[in-house]
Design a protein around this motif. Structure first.
Motif, PDB file in Angstrom:
ATOM      1  N   ARG A  17       0.841  -1.189   0.000  1.00  6.50           N
ATOM      2  CA  ARG A  17       0.000   0.000   0.000  1.00  6.50           C
ATOM      3  C   ARG A  17       0.884   1.250   0.000  1.00  6.50           C
ATOM      4  O   ARG A  17       0.629   2.212  -0.717  1.00  6.50           O
ATOM      5  N   LEU A  18       1.963   1.185   0.794  1.00  5.04           N
ATOM      6  CA  LEU A  18       2.897   2.308   0.877  1.00  5.04           C
ATOM      7  C   LEU A  18       3.564   2.535  -0.474  1.00  5.04           C
ATOM      8  O   LEU A  18       3.719   3.665  -0.935  1.00  5.04           O
ATOM      9  N   GLN A  19       3.906   1.417  -1.125  1.00  2.40           N
ATOM     10  CA  GLN A  19       4.537   1.539  -2.440  1.00  2.40           C
ATOM     11  C   GLN A  19       3.609   2.215  -3.435  1.00  2.40           C
ATOM     12  O   GLN A  19       4.013   3.077  -4.185  1.00  2.40           O
ATOM     13  N   ARG A  20       2.334   1.781  -3.403  1.00  4.09           N
ATOM     14  CA  ARG A  20       1.371   2.374  -4.338  1.00  4.09           C
ATOM     15  C   ARG A  20       1.194   3.863  -4.059  1.00  4.09           C
ATOM     16  O   ARG A  20       1.040   4.663  -4.957  1.00  4.09           O
ATOM     17  N   ALA A  21       1.256   4.196  -2.759  1.00  4.32           N
ATOM     18  CA  ALA A  21       1.016   5.579  -2.360  1.00  4.32           C
ATOM     19  C   ALA A  21       2.271   6.429  -2.481  1.00  4.32           C
ATOM     20  O   ALA A  21       2.221   7.633  -2.332  1.00  4.32           O
ATOM     21  N   ALA A  22       3.384   5.768  -2.781  1.00  2.00           N
ATOM     22  CA  ALA A  22       4.675   6.429  -2.618  1.00  2.00           C
ATOM     23  C   ALA A  22       4.806   7.714  -3.418  1.00  2.00           C
ATOM     24  O   ALA A  22       5.441   8.645  -2.993  1.00  2.00           O
ATOM     25  N   GLN A  23       4.208   7.759  -4.569  1.00  2.00           N
ATOM     26  CA  GLN A  23       4.434   8.912  -5.420  1.00  2.00           C
ATOM     27  C   GLN A  23       3.116   9.631  -5.704  1.00  2.00           C
ATOM     28  O   GLN A  23       2.935  10.228  -6.743  1.00  2.00           O
ATOM     29  N   THR A  24       2.213   9.527  -4.776  1.00  2.00           N
ATOM     30  CA  THR A  24       0.908  10.145  -5.001  1.00  2.00           C
ATOM     31  C   THR A  24       0.619  11.161  -3.918  1.00  2.00           C
ATOM     32  O   THR A  24       1.293  11.220  -2.904  1.00  2.00           O
ATOM     33  N   GLU A  25      -0.417  11.909  -4.143  1.00  2.00           N
ATOM     34  CA  GLU A  25      -0.796  12.916  -3.152  1.00  2.00           C
ATOM     35  C   GLU A  25      -1.311  12.259  -1.879  1.00  2.00           C
ATOM     36  O   GLU A  25      -1.448  12.900  -0.844  1.00  2.00           O
ATOM     37  N   GLU A  26      -1.607  10.946  -1.973  1.00  2.00           N
ATOM     38  CA  GLU A  26      -2.085  10.222  -0.800  1.00  2.00           C
ATOM     39  C   GLU A  26      -1.002  10.193   0.280  1.00  2.00           C
ATOM     40  O   GLU A  26      -1.288  10.079   1.454  1.00  2.00           O
ATOM     41  N   TYR A  27       0.257  10.219  -0.143  1.00  2.00           N
ATOM     42  CA  TYR A  27       1.364  10.167   0.814  1.00  2.00           C
ATOM     43  C   TYR A  27       2.372  11.251   0.445  1.00  2.00           C
ATOM     44  O   TYR A  27       3.413  10.977  -0.133  1.00  2.00           O
ATOM     45  N   PRO A  28       2.056  12.505   0.725  1.00  2.00           N
ATOM     46  CA  PRO A  28       2.972  13.583   0.323  1.00  2.00           C
ATOM     47  C   PRO A  28       4.263  13.553   1.124  1.00  2.00           C
ATOM     48  O   PRO A  28       4.295  13.063   2.254  1.00  2.00           O
ATOM     49  N   LEU A  29       5.291  14.009   0.518  1.00  4.64           N
ATOM     50  CA  LEU A  29       6.599  14.070   1.179  1.00  4.64           C
ATOM     51  C   LEU A  29       7.302  15.270   0.579  1.00  4.64           C
ATOM     52  O   LEU A  29       7.302  15.447  -0.642  1.00  4.64           O
ATOM     53  N   LYS A  30       7.877  16.102   1.430  1.00  3.18           N
ATOM     54  CA  LYS A  30       8.585  17.241   0.847  1.00  3.18           C
ATOM     55  C   LYS A  30       9.844  17.584   1.629  1.00  3.18           C
ATOM     56  O   LYS A  30       9.940  17.318   2.841  1.00  3.18           O
ATOM     57  N   ILE A  31      10.770  18.160   0.913  1.00  2.02           N
ATOM     58  CA  ILE A  31      12.049  18.549   1.509  1.00  2.02           C
ATOM     59  C   ILE A  31      11.845  19.857   2.286  1.00  2.02           C
ATOM     60  O   ILE A  31      11.318  20.831   1.743  1.00  2.02           O
ATOM     61  N   THR A  32      12.266  19.826   3.557  1.00  2.00           N
ATOM     62  CA  THR A  32      12.059  21.022   4.396  1.00  2.00           C
ATOM     63  C   THR A  32      13.371  21.663   4.845  1.00  2.00           C
ATOM     64  O   THR A  32      13.371  22.801   5.294  1.00  2.00           O
ATOM     65  N   ARG A  33      14.470  20.909   4.746  1.00  2.00           N
ATOM     66  CA  ARG A  33      15.734  21.469   5.237  1.00  2.00           C
ATOM     67  C   ARG A  33      16.911  20.824   4.500  1.00  2.00           C
ATOM     68  O   ARG A  33      16.924  19.617   4.269  1.00  2.00           O
ATOM     69  N   ILE A  34      17.868  21.649   4.131  1.00  2.00           N
ATOM     70  CA  ILE A  34      19.089  21.151   3.480  1.00  2.00           C
ATOM     71  C   ILE A  34      20.296  21.749   4.193  1.00  2.00           C
ATOM     72  O   ILE A  34      20.398  22.972   4.327  1.00  2.00           O
ATOM     73  N   ASP A  35      21.183  20.876   4.645  1.00  7.37           N
ATOM     74  CA  ASP A  35      22.447  21.326   5.233  1.00  7.37           C
ATOM     75  C   ASP A  35      23.572  20.979   4.272  1.00  7.37           C
ATOM     76  O   ASP A  35      23.717  19.820   3.878  1.00  7.37           O
ATOM     77  N   ALA A  36      24.358  21.994   3.896  1.00  6.78           N
ATOM     78  CA  ALA A  36      25.566  21.757   3.103  1.00  6.78           C
ATOM     79  C   ALA A  36      26.750  21.870   4.052  1.00  6.78           C
ATOM     80  O   ALA A  36      26.836  22.838   4.824  1.00  6.78           O
ATOM     81  N   LEU A  37      27.628  20.869   4.024  1.00  6.68           N
ATOM     82  CA  LEU A  37      28.747  20.862   4.965  1.00  6.68           C
ATOM     83  C   LEU A  37      30.060  20.667   4.220  1.00  6.68           C
ATOM     84  O   LEU A  37      30.141  19.848   3.296  1.00  6.68           O
ATOM     85  N   HIS A  38      31.067  21.433   4.628  1.00  3.19           N
ATOM     86  CA  HIS A  38      32.426  21.184   4.148  1.00  3.19           C
ATOM     87  C   HIS A  38      33.175  20.499   5.287  1.00  3.19           C
ATOM     88  O   HIS A  38      33.238  21.029   6.392  1.00  3.19           O
ATOM     89  N   VAL A  39      33.707  19.307   5.014  1.00  2.00           N
ATOM     90  CA  VAL A  39      34.436  18.580   6.058  1.00  2.00           C
ATOM     91  C   VAL A  39      35.853  18.255   5.577  1.00  2.00           C
ATOM     92  O   VAL A  39      36.072  18.033   4.376  1.00  2.00           O
ATOM     93  N   THR A  40      36.789  18.261   6.509  1.00  2.77           N
ATOM     94  CA  THR A  40      38.123  17.729   6.198  1.00  2.77           C
ATOM     95  C   THR A  40      38.446  16.676   7.257  1.00  2.77           C
ATOM     96  O   THR A  40      38.333  16.924   8.458  1.00  2.77           O
ATOM     97  N   ILE A  41      38.837  15.515   6.768  1.00  2.00           N
ATOM     98  CA  ILE A  41      39.121  14.384   7.662  1.00  2.00           C
ATOM     99  C   ILE A  41      40.550  13.921   7.382  1.00  2.00           C
ATOM    100  O   ILE A  41      40.878  13.604   6.226  1.00  2.00           O
ATOM    101  N   PRO A  42      41.421  13.895   8.387  1.00  4.56           N
ATOM    102  CA  PRO A  42      42.799  13.446   8.135  1.00  4.56           C
ATOM    103  C   PRO A  42      42.840  12.010   7.610  1.00  4.56           C
ATOM    104  O   PRO A  42      42.004  11.181   7.980  1.00  4.56           O
TER     105      PRO A  42
END
Ligand SMILES: [Mg+2]
Length: 397
Positions: A17-42
Motif C-alpha cells: 500500500r505504501l509503495q502504491r502511495a509512494a508517489q501520489t498525493e495520498e502520501y505527500p513528502l517534501k524537503i524542508t531542510r538542506i544542510d551543506a557541509l564542508h568537512v576535512t578528515i585526516p
C-alpha cells in the motif's frame, strides 16, 4: 488466527500500500531542510599520485530532511585535478542548488536531477552529493536498499579492489590484502623513476600471483612515447588496463597510444561527462574509470554506464582516494545493480582516520557487499561529522 501469523501478511500488505502511495498525493513528502557541509578528515597516511600528495579528505556532505522526519545523506569528494572541485567549492554549489530542492518531493529523483543539472554548469559533484541523498531518502521511504531502485540486484559478492603505489614496499601490503579477500589491485604509476616503478610492478605481480586482476593508473603524466615505452616493458605482467596514460584533451594522441599499446587503455581525467563516451569509443579506448562525482551521482552514473555498454566500453566503478562510507555505499549500490562492470571496487573509507558512519562499509569475512539497510544503508554519526566540519550552511523552508 494468531497475531504472529497475521503480522507478516499485514506488513506485506501495508508495504504494498505504501509503495502504491509512494508517489501520489495520498502520501505527500517534501524537503524542508538542506544542510551543506564542508568537512576535512585526516587520512591515515599520505596518498601520492602524479601531481599531488593528499593528506586529508576534503569533502562536501549534504544532509536533506523531509517533513516526515526522514533524513538522507550524500557526499562528494574534492578532485582538483579531475573536476576542478575542492570540498569548499562543492559545498558552495550545494548551497546554490538548495533553493531548487526546498519544498520538492525528494522521490522525484529523475526530474530533480535534470533540474539541478540544468541550473549550473559543471556542477556534477554537487549534484552527485544531492542525488545520493535523494536515493537515501527514497530507499528509506520505501524500506528498500538504493540498488533496488536502480535496476535491482545483478550480483551479491562485489570484487574488492585496492589502490597501491608502484613501490616495492607495497608488494607485501598487496599480498596481505589479497589474503584478506581483495581481488583486484590498481597501482599509481608515473610518480617515480620508470625503472623503479616497473621493478615495483613486477614485485607486486609476484606477490599477488599471475591471475589476480592488476591495473595501473598514470593520471595523464606521460607523453605518448613514454607511455608506450613503459607499457611495452610491462606487457608480460598481464595488466588488465592502463588508466589515463597521457594528458587529457587530445583524443588523436590518445588514439595513437590505444592503437599501439600492448595493454588495454582506459581513461579517467579525459572522460568528464557521459557524452564524452562516444568520442572515447571512437578513439579506440577499451573502457573508462567512472565516478559518481563526474557523472552527477547515482542517476548520472547509471545512465552513463548504460551508454558505455551500448558502445562496448568497459566500466570500472571507481571512487576518490578519500571518501567516507556515505559515498562508499553509493559505489556499492551501483556495483550491485550494474549488469556489467570491469575491475574491482576501490573503497577508500579505510584510509580515513575516522569514518562518518556507525558501521563502515568494507570487507567482512573476505566478502564485499552493499549494505542491506534502506536507502544507502549507512547510519551517519552526526557527532563524528560535527568534529570535522569546517563550515555548514542551512537552508530551510
Ligand atoms: Mg584514475
Amino acid at each position: 488466527m494468531a497475531p504472529t501469523l497475521l503480522y507478516p501478511y499485514h506488513a506485506k500488505y501495508m508495504f504494498r500500500r505504501l509503495q502504491r502511495a509512494a508517489q501520489t498525493e495520498e502520501y505527500p513528502l517534501k524537503i524542508t531542510r538542506i544542510d551543506a557541509l564542508h568537512v576535512t578528515i585526516p587520512m591515515t597516511s599520505p596518498f601520492r599520485k602524479a601531481g599531488r600528495v593528499q593528506n586529508d579528505a576534503d569533502n562536501a556532505l549534504v544532509r536533506i530532511e523531509t517533513d516526515d522526519g526522514l533524513v538522507g545523506w550524500g557526499e562528494a569528494a574534492a578532485a582538483p585535478l579531475l573536476t576542478g572541485d575542492t570540498g569548499a567549492r562543492i559545498m558552495a554549489s550545494i548551497e546554490f542548488l538548495a533553493e531548487i530542492l526546498i519544498g520538492e518531493d525528494p522521490r522525484s529523483i529523475a526530474s530533480l536531477h535534470a533540474r539541478l543539472s540544468d541550473a549550473m554548469a559543471q556542477n556534477e559533484s554537487a549534484v552527485c552529493a544531492i542525488d545520493m541523498a535523494l536515493y537515501d531518502i527514497a530507499g528509506k521511504h520505501l524500506g528498500v536498499p538504493a540498488y533496488a531502485l536502480i535496476g535491482g540486484r545483478s550480483r551479491t559478492a562485489l570484487p574488492p579492489s585496492l589502490g597501491v603505489n608502484a613501490d616495492p614496499a607495497d608488494a607485501a601490503k598487496a599480498a596481505e590484502w589479497k589474503a584478506r579477500g581483495v581481488q583486484a589491485f590498481k597501482a599509481k604509476v608515473s610518480v617515480a623513476d620508470p625503472a623503479y616503478e616497473k621493478d615495483a610492478l613486477r614485485q607486486i605481480r609476484d606477490a599477488i600471483g599471475p591471475d589476480t586482476e592488476f591495473a595501473i593508473d598514470a593520471n595523464g603524466a606521460w607523453k605518448p612515447a613514454e607511455a608506450l615505452a613503459f607499457l611495452d616493458d610491462v606487457a608480460e605482467l598481464n595488466l588488465a588496463f592502463c588508466e589515463q596514460p597521457i594528458a587529457p584533451g587530445n583524443l588523436s594522441r590518445l588514439r595513437s597510444v590505444a592503437e599501439r599499446s600492448p595493454v588495454p587503455i582506459y581513461t579517467d581525467e579525459s572522460f568528464n561527462e557521459p557524452a564524452d563516451l562516444i568520442a572515447h569509443a571512437e578513439a579506440g579506448v577499451a573502457g573508462v574509470s567512472m565516478k559518481t562525482i563526474k557523472m552527477g551521482g547515482i542517476t548520472g552514473f547509471m545512465s552513463a554506464a548504460y551508454l558505455a555498454r551500448l558502445l562496448r566500453l568497459g566500466v570500472n566503478v571507481a571512487g576518490k582516494s578519500a571518501t567516507s562510507s556515505i559515498g562508499g555505499s553509493a559505489m556499492l549500490q551501483i556495483s550491485t545493480a550494474l549488469p556489467e562492470m570491469s575491475g574491482g571496487i576501490g573503497l577508500s573509507n579505510h584510509k580515513l582516520t575516522e569514518d562518518l558512519v556507525k558501521d563502515p562499509v568494507g570487507l567482512a569475512d573476505g566478502v564485499l557487499t552493499a549494505p542491506e539497510g534502506a536507502g544507502l544503508g549507512v547510519d551517519v554519526d552526526e557527532t563524528v561529522v560535527e568534529r570535522f566540519v569546517q563550515r555548514r550552511s542551512t537552508v530551510t523552508e
